[in-house]
Design a protein around this motif. Structure first.
Motif, PDB file in Angstrom:
ATOM      1  N   PHE A  88      44.804  39.649  50.524  1.00  0.00           N
ATOM      2  CA  PHE A  88      43.249  39.363  50.798  1.00  0.00           C
ATOM      3  C   PHE A  88      43.034  38.637  51.716  1.00  0.00           C
ATOM      4  O   PHE A  88      42.921  39.051  52.641  1.00  0.00           O
ATOM      5  N   ALA A  89      43.086  37.338  51.374  1.00  0.00           N
ATOM      6  CA  ALA A  89      42.193  36.581  52.136  1.00  0.00           C
ATOM      7  C   ALA A  89      43.666  36.080  53.730  1.00  0.00           C
ATOM      8  O   ALA A  89      42.750  36.272  54.812  1.00  0.00           O
ATOM      9  N   ALA A  90      44.443  36.157  53.584  1.00  0.00           N
ATOM     10  CA  ALA A  90      45.894  36.527  54.562  1.00  0.00           C
ATOM     11  C   ALA A  90      45.613  36.789  55.666  1.00  0.00           C
ATOM     12  O   ALA A  90      44.905  36.758  56.626  1.00  0.00           O
ATOM     13  N   GLY A  91      45.711  38.347  54.851  1.00  0.00           N
ATOM     14  CA  GLY A  91      44.424  40.336  55.716  1.00  0.00           C
ATOM     15  C   GLY A  91      43.235  39.665  55.812  1.00  0.00           C
ATOM     16  O   GLY A  91      43.500  40.439  57.760  1.00  0.00           O
ATOM     17  N   PHE A  92      42.838  39.135  55.957  1.00  0.00           N
ATOM     18  CA  PHE A  92      41.338  38.966  57.018  1.00  0.00           C
ATOM     19  C   PHE A  92      41.146  37.773  57.573  1.00  0.00           C
ATOM     20  O   PHE A  92      40.741  38.150  58.385  1.00  0.00           O
ATOM     21  N   MET A  93      41.914  36.586  57.223  1.00  0.00           N
ATOM     22  CA  MET A  93      41.751  35.824  58.354  1.00  0.00           C
ATOM     23  C   MET A  93      43.071  36.056  59.336  1.00  0.00           C
ATOM     24  O   MET A  93      42.506  35.843  60.439  1.00  0.00           O
TER      25      MET A  93
ATOM     26  N   PRO B   4      37.003  43.395  64.168  1.00  0.00           N
ATOM     27  CA  PRO B   4      35.433  43.008  63.933  1.00  0.00           C
ATOM     28  C   PRO B   4      35.436  43.601  62.455  1.00  0.00           C
ATOM     29  O   PRO B   4      36.505  43.760  61.387  1.00  0.00           O
ATOM     30  N   PHE B   5      34.611  42.522  61.226  1.00  0.00           N
ATOM     31  CA  PHE B   5      34.488  42.543  60.129  1.00  0.00           C
ATOM     32  C   PHE B   5      35.116  43.692  59.164  1.00  0.00           C
ATOM     33  O   PHE B   5      35.611  43.460  58.024  1.00  0.00           O
ATOM     34  N   SER B   6      34.568  45.280  59.522  1.00  0.00           N
ATOM     35  CA  SER B   6      34.820  46.494  58.117  1.00  0.00           C
ATOM     36  C   SER B   6      36.654  46.392  58.736  1.00  0.00           C
ATOM     37  O   SER B   6      36.814  47.081  57.607  1.00  0.00           O
ATOM     38  N   LEU B   7      37.242  45.973  60.186  1.00  0.00           N
ATOM     39  CA  LEU B   7      38.278  46.485  59.742  1.00  0.00           C
ATOM     40  C   LEU B   7      39.324  44.832  59.361  1.00  0.00           C
ATOM     41  O   LEU B   7      40.349  45.207  58.101  1.00  0.00           O
ATOM     42  N   CYS B   8      38.689  43.573  59.456  1.00  0.00           N
ATOM     43  CA  CYS B   8      39.069  42.952  58.573  1.00  0.00           C
ATOM     44  C   CYS B   8      39.698  42.760  57.271  1.00  0.00           C
ATOM     45  O   CYS B   8      40.411  42.174  56.669  1.00  0.00           O
ATOM     46  N   GLY B   9      38.305  44.098  56.628  1.00  0.00           N
ATOM     47  CA  GLY B   9      38.071  44.136  55.847  1.00  0.00           C
ATOM     48  C   GLY B   9      39.363  45.139  54.667  1.00  0.00           C
ATOM     49  O   GLY B   9      39.726  44.864  53.993  1.00  0.00           O
ATOM     50  N   ARG B  10      39.409  45.585  56.206  1.00  0.00           N
ATOM     51  CA  ARG B  10      40.451  47.049  55.369  1.00  0.00           C
ATOM     52  C   ARG B  10      41.836  46.651  55.524  1.00  0.00           C
ATOM     53  O   ARG B  10      42.554  46.808  54.645  1.00  0.00           O
ATOM     54  N   VAL B  11      41.955  45.555  56.781  1.00  0.00           N
ATOM     55  CA  VAL B  11      43.513  44.581  56.869  1.00  0.00           C
ATOM     56  C   VAL B  11      43.541  44.902  54.828  1.00  0.00           C
ATOM     57  O   VAL B  11      44.895  44.282  54.342  1.00  0.00           O
ATOM     58  N   ALA B  12      42.848  43.418  55.152  1.00  0.00           N
ATOM     59  CA  ALA B  12      43.029  42.528  54.062  1.00  0.00           C
ATOM     60  C   ALA B  12      43.335  43.674  52.227  1.00  0.00           C
ATOM     61  O   ALA B  12      43.794  43.262  51.470  1.00  0.00           O
ATOM     62  N   SER B  13      41.911  45.184  52.657  1.00  0.00           N
ATOM     63  CA  SER B  13      42.100  45.179  50.729  1.00  0.00           C
ATOM     64  C   SER B  13      43.782  46.149  50.860  1.00  0.00           C
ATOM     65  O   SER B  13      44.348  46.701  49.777  1.00  0.00           O
ATOM     66  N   ILE B  14      43.948  46.989  51.747  1.00  0.00           N
ATOM     67  CA  ILE B  14      45.476  47.510  52.283  1.00  0.00           C
ATOM     68  C   ILE B  14      46.230  46.269  51.346  1.00  0.00           C
ATOM     69  O   ILE B  14      47.460  46.577  50.910  1.00  0.00           O
TER      70      ILE B  14
ATOM     71  N   LYS C 214      54.076  47.607  57.597  1.00  0.00           N
ATOM     72  CA  LYS C 214      53.357  46.236  58.681  1.00  0.00           C
ATOM     73  C   LYS C 214      52.959  48.060  59.381  1.00  0.00           C
ATOM     74  O   LYS C 214      52.128  47.820  60.553  1.00  0.00           O
ATOM     75  N   SER C 215      53.675  48.597  60.075  1.00  0.00           N
ATOM     76  CA  SER C 215      53.320  50.039  60.046  1.00  0.00           C
ATOM     77  C   SER C 215      51.059  50.510  59.625  1.00  0.00           C
ATOM     78  O   SER C 215      50.907  51.262  60.713  1.00  0.00           O
ATOM     79  N   LYS C 216      51.332  50.518  58.624  1.00  0.00           N
ATOM     80  CA  LYS C 216      49.880  50.927  57.708  1.00  0.00           C
ATOM     81  C   LYS C 216      49.206  50.395  58.686  1.00  0.00           C
ATOM     82  O   LYS C 216      48.275  50.317  59.272  1.00  0.00           O
ATOM     83  N   VAL C 217      49.231  48.474  58.105  1.00  0.00           N
ATOM     84  CA  VAL C 217      48.595  47.375  59.077  1.00  0.00           C
ATOM     85  C   VAL C 217      48.679  47.807  60.703  1.00  0.00           C
ATOM     86  O   VAL C 217      47.418  47.888  61.389  1.00  0.00           O
ATOM     87  N   GLU C 218      49.534  48.221  61.497  1.00  0.00           N
ATOM     88  CA  GLU C 218      49.257  48.570  63.079  1.00  0.00           C
ATOM     89  C   GLU C 218      48.321  49.986  63.173  1.00  0.00           C
ATOM     90  O   GLU C 218      47.248  49.733  64.011  1.00  0.00           O
TER      91      GLU C 218
ATOM     92  N   LYS D 249      45.700  49.981  65.640  1.00  0.00           N
ATOM     93  CA  LYS D 249      45.548  50.621  66.342  1.00  0.00           C
ATOM     94  C   LYS D 249      44.338  51.336  66.458  1.00  0.00           C
ATOM     95  O   LYS D 249      43.819  52.186  68.087  1.00  0.00           O
ATOM     96  N   ASN D 250      44.247  52.576  65.400  1.00  0.00           N
ATOM     97  CA  ASN D 250      43.356  53.857  65.402  1.00  0.00           C
ATOM     98  C   ASN D 250      41.347  53.494  64.843  1.00  0.00           C
ATOM     99  O   ASN D 250      40.646  54.049  64.949  1.00  0.00           O
ATOM    100  N   GLY D 251      41.506  51.870  64.622  1.00  0.00           N
ATOM    101  CA  GLY D 251      40.194  51.125  64.273  1.00  0.00           C
ATOM    102  C   GLY D 251      39.647  52.100  63.203  1.00  0.00           C
ATOM    103  O   GLY D 251      38.187  52.118  63.166  1.00  0.00           O
ATOM    104  N   THR D 252      40.503  52.591  62.429  1.00  0.00           N
ATOM    105  CA  THR D 252      39.888  53.470  61.634  1.00  0.00           C
ATOM    106  C   THR D 252      39.391  52.158  60.243  1.00  0.00           C
ATOM    107  O   THR D 252      40.300  51.678  60.223  1.00  0.00           O
ATOM    108  N   THR D 253      38.440  52.575  59.155  1.00  0.00           N
ATOM    109  CA  THR D 253      38.063  51.809  58.075  1.00  0.00           C
ATOM    110  C   THR D 253      38.164  53.006  57.104  1.00  0.00           C
ATOM    111  O   THR D 253      37.948  52.572  56.072  1.00  0.00           O
ATOM    112  N   GLU D 254      38.882  53.651  57.010  1.00  0.00           N
ATOM    113  CA  GLU D 254      39.765  54.766  56.042  1.00  0.00           C
ATOM    114  C   GLU D 254      40.743  53.977  55.566  1.00  0.00           C
ATOM    115  O   GLU D 254      41.801  54.065  55.906  1.00  0.00           O
TER     116      GLU D 254
END
Length: 68
Positions: free
Chosen positions: A11-16, A24-34, A52-56, A60-65
């Motif tokens: 989580f920490a690595a993804g957020f960083m 943006p913070f919302s996407l940082c949180g999504r990357v970290a969460s996934i 890797k493809s999930k994070v990309e 790419k899509n800026g999705t927060t889902e």
């Protein structure tokens, strides 16, 4: 037996990663969460082959889902 998955570290690595990439913070949180969510689905500290493809896709899509 204790299985230390490293989900908190992921989580920490993804957020960083997101912060350093200027996301943006919302996407940082999504990357970290996934990343954290994916790592707890396996025994030991490892990720899925397609993570890797999930994070990309998130970046790419800026999705927060969150899709796992």
């Amino acid at each position: 037996m204790t299985d230390t998955t490293g989900a908190g570290d992921m989580f920490a690595a993804g957020f960083m990663f997101g912060l350093c990439s200027g996301l943006p913070f919302s996407l940082c949180g999504r990357v970290a969460s996934i990343l954290a969510a994916d790592t707890i689905t396996h025994l030991g500290a490892k990720l899925s082959i397609d993570i890797k493809s999930k994070v990309e896709d998130i970046i790419k899509n800026g999705t927060t889902e969150l899709r796992i």
